[in-house]
Design a protein around this motif. Structure first.
Motif, PDB file in Angstrom:
ATOM      1  N   ALA A   4      -4.712  -1.419  -2.239  1.00 30.35           N
ATOM      2  CA  ALA A   4      -4.510  -2.713  -2.992  1.00 30.35           C
ATOM      3  C   ALA A   4      -3.100  -2.664  -3.926  1.00 30.35           C
ATOM      4  N   ILE A   5      -2.386  -1.584  -3.540  1.00 28.79           N
ATOM      5  CA  ILE A   5      -1.065  -1.465  -4.283  1.00 28.79           C
ATOM      6  C   ILE A   5      -0.190  -2.535  -3.873  1.00 28.79           C
ATOM      7  N   GLY A   6       0.558  -3.457  -4.879  1.00 22.80           N
ATOM      8  CA  GLY A   6       1.471  -4.243  -4.213  1.00 22.80           C
ATOM      9  C   GLY A   6       2.945  -3.865  -4.113  1.00 22.80           C
ATOM     10  N   PRO A   7       3.796  -4.482  -3.659  1.00 20.40           N
ATOM     11  CA  PRO A   7       5.281  -4.313  -3.448  1.00 20.40           C
ATOM     12  C   PRO A   7       5.865  -3.566  -4.711  1.00 20.40           C
ATOM     13  N   ARG A   8       6.696  -2.468  -4.387  1.00 22.04           N
ATOM     14  CA  ARG A   8       7.249  -1.723  -5.230  1.00 22.04           C
ATOM     15  C   ARG A   8       8.517  -2.299  -5.715  1.00 22.04           C
ATOM     16  N   HIS A  18      11.715  -8.648 -13.379  1.00 26.11           N
ATOM     17  CA  HIS A  18      11.855  -8.192 -12.001  1.00 26.11           C
ATOM     18  C   HIS A  18      13.347  -8.599 -10.981  1.00 26.11           C
ATOM     19  N   ASP A 106       5.843  -0.792 -12.006  1.00 22.94           N
ATOM     20  CA  ASP A 106       4.238  -0.565 -11.491  1.00 22.94           C
ATOM     21  C   ASP A 106       4.309   0.346 -10.299  1.00 22.94           C
ATOM     22  N   TRP A 107       4.931   1.387 -10.284  1.00 23.09           N
ATOM     23  CA  TRP A 107       4.760   2.271  -9.082  1.00 23.09           C
ATOM     24  C   TRP A 107       5.259   3.662  -9.670  1.00 23.09           C
TER      25      TRP A 107
END
Length: 107
Positions: A4-8, A18, A106-107
């Motif tokens: 469920a990890i989104g794009p880096r 961003h 977020d990664w």
């Protein structure tokens, strides 16, 4: 089960706005203005493109425009508008972001 990890994402180091997706990196073999590492991106977001100017870079003369964070105004790199050398035309419409000016989000 799929992750469920989104794009880096990369964000502006100053305000975390961003500015690019990791998947849009074309090359990590670029050098910024202060001889620091930089990445070439096919697409960037949330940036403001400044005035176009001719600039002599390591690989030749280009028409470029500085790109700044749309939130805080920090200059993050530049966009290649025109390459005067045929072998460098692939850089046109792509953006270089200096690695020390962006942070992983977020990664």
């Amino acid at each position: 089960m799929a992750d469920a990890i989104g794009p880096r994402l990369y964000g502006c180091y100053n305000c975390r706005n961003h500015v690019a997706f990791h998947d849009d990196i074309v090359s990590k073999n670029y050098v910024g203005r202060q001889r620091r590492r930089a990445f070439l991106f096919s697409h960037v977001m949330n940036v403001v493109v400044g005035p176009k100017m001719d600039r002599l870079l390591i690989t030749g003369l280009y028409n470029v425009a500085d790109v700044s964070c749309s939130d805080c105004g920090e200059v993050l790199g530049w966009r290649y508008e025109k390459a005067y050398i045929e072998a460098q035309k692939f850089k046109e419409s792509k953006t270089v972001l200096e690695k020390f000016k962006i942070v992983k989000e977020d990664w």
